[in-house]
Enzyme design. Structure first.
Site, mmCIF file in Angstrom:
data_model
loop_
_atom_site.group_PDB
_atom_site.id
_atom_site.type_symbol
_atom_site.label_atom_id
_atom_site.label_comp_id
_atom_site.label_asym_id
_atom_site.label_seq_id
_atom_site.Cartn_x
_atom_site.Cartn_y
_atom_site.Cartn_z
ATOM 1 N N ASP A 154 114.133 6.036 72.448
ATOM 2 C CA ASP A 154 114.840 5.282 73.461
ATOM 3 C C ASP A 154 116.197 5.972 73.646
ATOM 4 O O ASP A 154 116.659 6.691 72.761
ATOM 5 C CB ASP A 154 115.005 3.840 72.956
ATOM 6 C CG ASP A 154 115.889 3.033 73.867
ATOM 7 O OD1 ASP A 154 115.599 2.959 75.070
ATOM 8 O OD2 ASP A 154 116.894 2.479 73.382
ATOM 9 N N ASP B 257 119.461 4.499 75.728
ATOM 10 C CA ASP B 257 120.639 3.625 75.698
ATOM 11 C C ASP B 257 120.647 2.752 74.454
ATOM 12 O O ASP B 257 119.693 2.037 74.185
ATOM 13 C CB ASP B 257 120.654 2.738 76.946
ATOM 14 C CG ASP B 257 120.653 3.557 78.224
ATOM 15 O OD1 ASP B 257 121.642 4.253 78.454
ATOM 16 O OD2 ASP B 257 119.644 3.529 78.955
ATOM 17 N N GLY C 33 144.322 -8.659 52.216
ATOM 18 C CA GLY C 33 142.914 -8.715 52.620
ATOM 19 C C GLY C 33 142.378 -10.124 52.524
ATOM 20 O O GLY C 33 143.079 -11.086 52.836
ATOM 21 N N GLU D 166 137.277 -1.418 53.796
ATOM 22 C CA GLU D 166 137.769 -1.785 52.467
ATOM 23 C C GLU D 166 137.859 -0.538 51.590
ATOM 24 O O GLU D 166 136.892 -0.209 50.892
ATOM 25 C CB GLU D 166 136.806 -2.774 51.808
ATOM 26 C CG GLU D 166 136.439 -3.975 52.644
ATOM 27 C CD GLU D 166 137.157 -5.239 52.193
ATOM 28 O OE1 GLU D 166 137.521 -5.333 51.009
ATOM 29 O OE2 GLU D 166 137.364 -6.110 53.041
ATOM 30 N N HIS E 162 142.143 5.492 41.497
ATOM 31 C CA HIS E 162 143.307 5.794 40.657
ATOM 32 C C HIS E 162 143.811 4.468 40.100
ATOM 33 O O HIS E 162 143.710 3.447 40.773
ATOM 34 C CB HIS E 162 144.400 6.452 41.520
ATOM 35 C CG HIS E 162 145.651 6.764 40.771
ATOM 36 N ND1 HIS E 162 145.785 7.900 39.994
ATOM 37 C CD2 HIS E 162 146.835 6.085 40.670
ATOM 38 C CE1 HIS E 162 146.991 7.907 39.449
ATOM 39 N NE2 HIS E 162 147.648 6.823 39.847
ATOM 40 N N PHE F 71 123.188 -8.388 47.850
ATOM 41 C CA PHE F 71 122.823 -8.299 46.438
ATOM 42 C C PHE F 71 122.532 -9.682 45.904
ATOM 43 O O PHE F 71 123.126 -10.658 46.351
ATOM 44 C CB PHE F 71 123.961 -7.633 45.646
ATOM 45 C CG PHE F 71 124.138 -6.179 46.006
ATOM 46 C CD1 PHE F 71 123.483 -5.185 45.301
ATOM 47 C CD2 PHE F 71 124.931 -5.816 47.100
ATOM 48 C CE1 PHE F 71 123.612 -3.851 45.655
ATOM 49 C CE2 PHE F 71 125.059 -4.474 47.462
ATOM 50 C CZ PHE F 71 124.404 -3.495 46.738
HETATM 51 P P1 ADP Z 1 143.466 -8.138 49.079
HETATM 52 O O1 ADP Z 1 142.476 -9.212 49.293
HETATM 53 O O2 ADP Z 1 144.847 -8.506 49.487
HETATM 54 O O3 ADP Z 1 143.040 -6.822 49.677
HETATM 55 P P2 ADP Z 1 142.670 -7.018 46.531
HETATM 56 O O4 ADP Z 1 142.300 -7.847 45.343
HETATM 57 O O5 ADP Z 1 141.588 -6.285 47.265
HETATM 58 O O6 ADP Z 1 143.495 -7.948 47.493
HETATM 59 O O7 ADP Z 1 143.775 -6.007 46.054
HETATM 60 C C1 ADP Z 1 144.203 -5.016 46.962
HETATM 61 C C2 ADP Z 1 145.614 -4.587 46.687
HETATM 62 O O8 ADP Z 1 145.730 -4.085 45.358
HETATM 63 C C3 ADP Z 1 146.005 -3.436 47.570
HETATM 64 O O9 ADP Z 1 146.533 -3.898 48.798
HETATM 65 C C4 ADP Z 1 147.020 -2.686 46.764
HETATM 66 O O10 ADP Z 1 148.318 -3.197 47.026
HETATM 67 C C5 ADP Z 1 146.643 -3.008 45.319
HETATM 68 N N1 ADP Z 1 145.938 -1.931 44.606
HETATM 69 C C6 ADP Z 1 146.170 -1.597 43.303
HETATM 70 N N2 ADP Z 1 145.382 -0.617 42.907
HETATM 71 C C7 ADP Z 1 144.587 -0.297 43.967
HETATM 72 C C8 ADP Z 1 143.554 0.667 44.169
HETATM 73 N N3 ADP Z 1 143.174 1.494 43.188
HETATM 74 N N4 ADP Z 1 142.953 0.735 45.384
HETATM 75 C C9 ADP Z 1 143.315 -0.113 46.362
HETATM 76 N N5 ADP Z 1 144.283 -1.029 46.237
HETATM 77 C C10 ADP Z 1 144.929 -1.144 45.057
HETATM 78 N N1 RBF Z 2 130.062 -5.570 50.092
HETATM 79 C C1 RBF Z 2 128.792 -5.941 50.371
HETATM 80 O O1 RBF Z 2 128.553 -7.083 50.698
HETATM 81 N N2 RBF Z 2 127.763 -5.044 50.312
HETATM 82 C C2 RBF Z 2 127.958 -3.750 49.953
HETATM 83 O O2 RBF Z 2 126.994 -2.983 49.914
HETATM 84 C C3 RBF Z 2 129.278 -3.339 49.618
HETATM 85 N N3 RBF Z 2 129.537 -2.079 49.223
HETATM 86 C C4 RBF Z 2 130.805 -1.710 48.892
HETATM 87 C C5 RBF Z 2 131.064 -0.417 48.455
HETATM 88 C C6 RBF Z 2 132.359 -0.016 48.115
HETATM 89 C C7 RBF Z 2 132.598 1.373 47.643
HETATM 90 C C8 RBF Z 2 133.427 -0.951 48.190
HETATM 91 C C9 RBF Z 2 134.822 -0.553 47.819
HETATM 92 C C10 RBF Z 2 133.185 -2.229 48.636
HETATM 93 C C11 RBF Z 2 131.884 -2.639 48.986
HETATM 94 N N4 RBF Z 2 131.601 -3.913 49.427
HETATM 95 C C12 RBF Z 2 130.329 -4.291 49.715
HETATM 96 C C13 RBF Z 2 132.736 -4.786 49.756
HETATM 97 C C14 RBF Z 2 133.034 -5.794 48.712
HETATM 98 O O3 RBF Z 2 132.204 -6.882 48.987
HETATM 99 C C15 RBF Z 2 134.498 -6.202 48.896
HETATM 100 O O4 RBF Z 2 135.338 -5.124 48.701
HETATM 101 C C16 RBF Z 2 134.777 -7.328 47.949
HETATM 102 O O5 RBF Z 2 136.021 -7.842 48.273
HETATM 103 C C17 RBF Z 2 134.715 -6.858 46.492
HETATM 104 O O6 RBF Z 2 134.859 -7.944 45.648
HETATM 105 MG MG MG Z 3 141.176 -5.864 49.742
#
Ligand code: ADP
Ligand code: RBF
Ligand code: MG
EC number: 3.1.3.102
Length: 379
Positions: free
Chosen positions: A17, A19, A248, A312, A317, A342
């Site tokens: 297909d 489009d 987030g 996300e 690190h 999952f």
């Molecule tokens: P949110 O729901 O606000 O995204 P998370 O629990 O996902 O909260 O935490 C994300 C925050 O953690 C980032 O915004 C950043 O400030 C901090 N952080 C610390 N270490 C890491 C990392 N290795 N990768 C991404 N974010 C990180």
């Molecule tokens: N969320 C899903 O629902 N399904 C996925 O397959 C999935 N894969 C992910 C892979 C990576 C590398 C990362 C960083 C996140 C993924 N997530 C996925 C998102 C995840 O649900 C989200 O980051 C949550 O907030 C983690 O607790």
């Molecule tokens: Mg986040």
């Protein structure tokens, strides 16, 4: 999503297909309708796409005129819409993986047909903007070359006939429900690649449902496998996004050991539409901290069933502090897998750790490592 790895009935040719499957026609159609409906004081609701995907142009026009109660006849609508559409045809982009797919099949001598609900002339104009595409298809069948459009099987039957193939030997690739119905009615195998999210349940009659063309495994259908996967990763054309880190979902991902640094989706709305959901990787730059390996998901996180498509990124690190508000730059260089659901949080976390390992190893390969120095990361 049907994830069975069993070998399907072998196919010797592919009917595609156009489009929504190979090109993102809906993007351009949506842009035109947005402006066009304004004239009548109406607002284009992207959700209408659901009703027009896979329809013939006449059916789609009828749907729009009726749904929006436009004070014009369908003919009138068409005569205004088509010039606008033709003028924008050169802006219709190929979908991720489309070019790769048809070049791969062509390179291996797999016969291919284009089988579309739009007119032959329209199909030819659309593909003329994509270099080398026309030569890939030994057959093109448009809606105007058979008596009934999809969901009737005619278009696919005619395509198979012109390829001198039995429909049972053909593999159809389709994004729409009417297209999948047409393929099954014709007796072909069919892979559905839904162009709209969260629609998988509508495609139960397809032999397989995949998330994007990046996920096609031709060997499952007896066709030559792709050879560009490297250590469980697929190199993609690198793309870049950036902006300040915002809060987030606050789900406590950090507690799970998987913090993800979110960007405001406003900063990359176009990229979000353009890139299929899935797990990707690349490099992340933080102005005052340096450049780090990064693995990320794009999409609706099926496990959490989010309503918004987000990115996300997990920076690989250990930071001693949060970095909300700081400028984060990303370059995305490779693809790992589609997003999945999952049975438990634990199994999701295990999978994300596997993704981490895949990304960490892959990013040492020269083909990905070279982007660590990309100027956009630190500018
Ligand atoms: P949110 O729901 O606000 O995204 P998370 O629990 O996902 O909260 O935490 C994300 C925050 O953690 C980032 O915004 C950043 O400030 C901090 N952080 C610390 N270490 C890491 C990392 N290795 N990768 C991404 N974010 C990180
Ligand atoms: N969320 C899903 O629902 N399904 C996925 O397959 C999935 N894969 C992910 C892979 C990576 C590398 C990362 C960083 C996140 C993924 N997530 C996925 C998102 C995840 O649900 C989200 O980051 C949550 O907030 C983690 O607790
Ligand atoms: Mg986040």
């Amino acid at each position: 999503m049907s994830m069975s790895n069993s070998l399907k009935k072998l196919s010797s040719c592919v009917l595609l297909d156009l489009d929504g499957t190979l090109i993102n026609t809906d993007g351009v159609v949506g842009d035109i309708l947005k402006k066009y409906l304004c004239k009548y004081g109406k607002q284009w609701d992207g959700r209408e796409s659901l009703k027009i995907v896979g329809k013939t142009p006449l059916e789609a026009a009828t749907t729009i005129v009726e749904d929006y109660g436009l004070p014009c006849a369908v003919d009138e609508f068409n005569s205004e819409f088509y010039p606008l559409f033709s003028a924008q045809m050169d802006k219709i982009k190929s979908l991720p993986g489309a070019n790769r797919l048809i070049r791969h099949l062509k390179g291996h001598g797999v016969p291919m047909a284009l089988a579309s609900n739009s007119s032959r002339a329209n199909i030819e104009s659309k593909i003329s903007y994509h270099e080398g595409w026309k030569e890939c298809f030994s057959v093109i069948v448009g809606r105007d070359e058979v008596s009934k459009g999809k969901p009737s099987p005619d278009i696919f039957l005619e395509a198979a006939r012109r390829l001198n193939k039995d429909p049972g030997d053909c593999l159809v690739i389709e994004d729409s429900v009417p297209g999948v119905m047409a393929a099954k009615a014709a007796g072909t195998q069919v892979i559905a690649v839904p162009s709209l999210p969260k629609q998988t349940h509508l495609y139960t009659s397809a032999d397989d449902v995949i998330n994007s063309l990046l996920d096609i495994r031709p060997e499952k259908w007896g066709l030559p496998p792709f050879q560009d996967w490297i250590e469980n990763t697929l190199p993609i054309d690198p793309w870049r996004i950036g902006g300040p880190v915002i809060k987030g979902f606050g789900r406590g991902s950090k507690v799970l050991g998987i913090p993800t640094a979110n960007l405001s989706t406003k900063h990359y709305a176009d990229e979000l539409v353009e890139h299929p959901s899935g797990v990707y990787f690349g490099w992340a730059g933080l102005a005052t901290r340096g450049v780090f390996k990064m693995v990320m998901s794009i999409g609706w996180n099926p496990y959490f069933n989010n309503t918004e498509k987000t990115i996300e990124p997990w920076l690989l690190h250990d930071f001693t502090e949060d970095f909300y508000g700081e400028e984060l730059r990303l370059i995305i260089v490779g693809y790992i897998r589609p997003e999945a659901n999952f049975p438990s949080l634990e199994s999701l976390v295990t999978k994300i750790h596997e993704d981490r390992e895949v990304a960490e190893k892959a990013l040492d390969l020269p083909l990905y490592a070279k982007f660590k120095d990309d100027p956009s990361l630190t500018k």
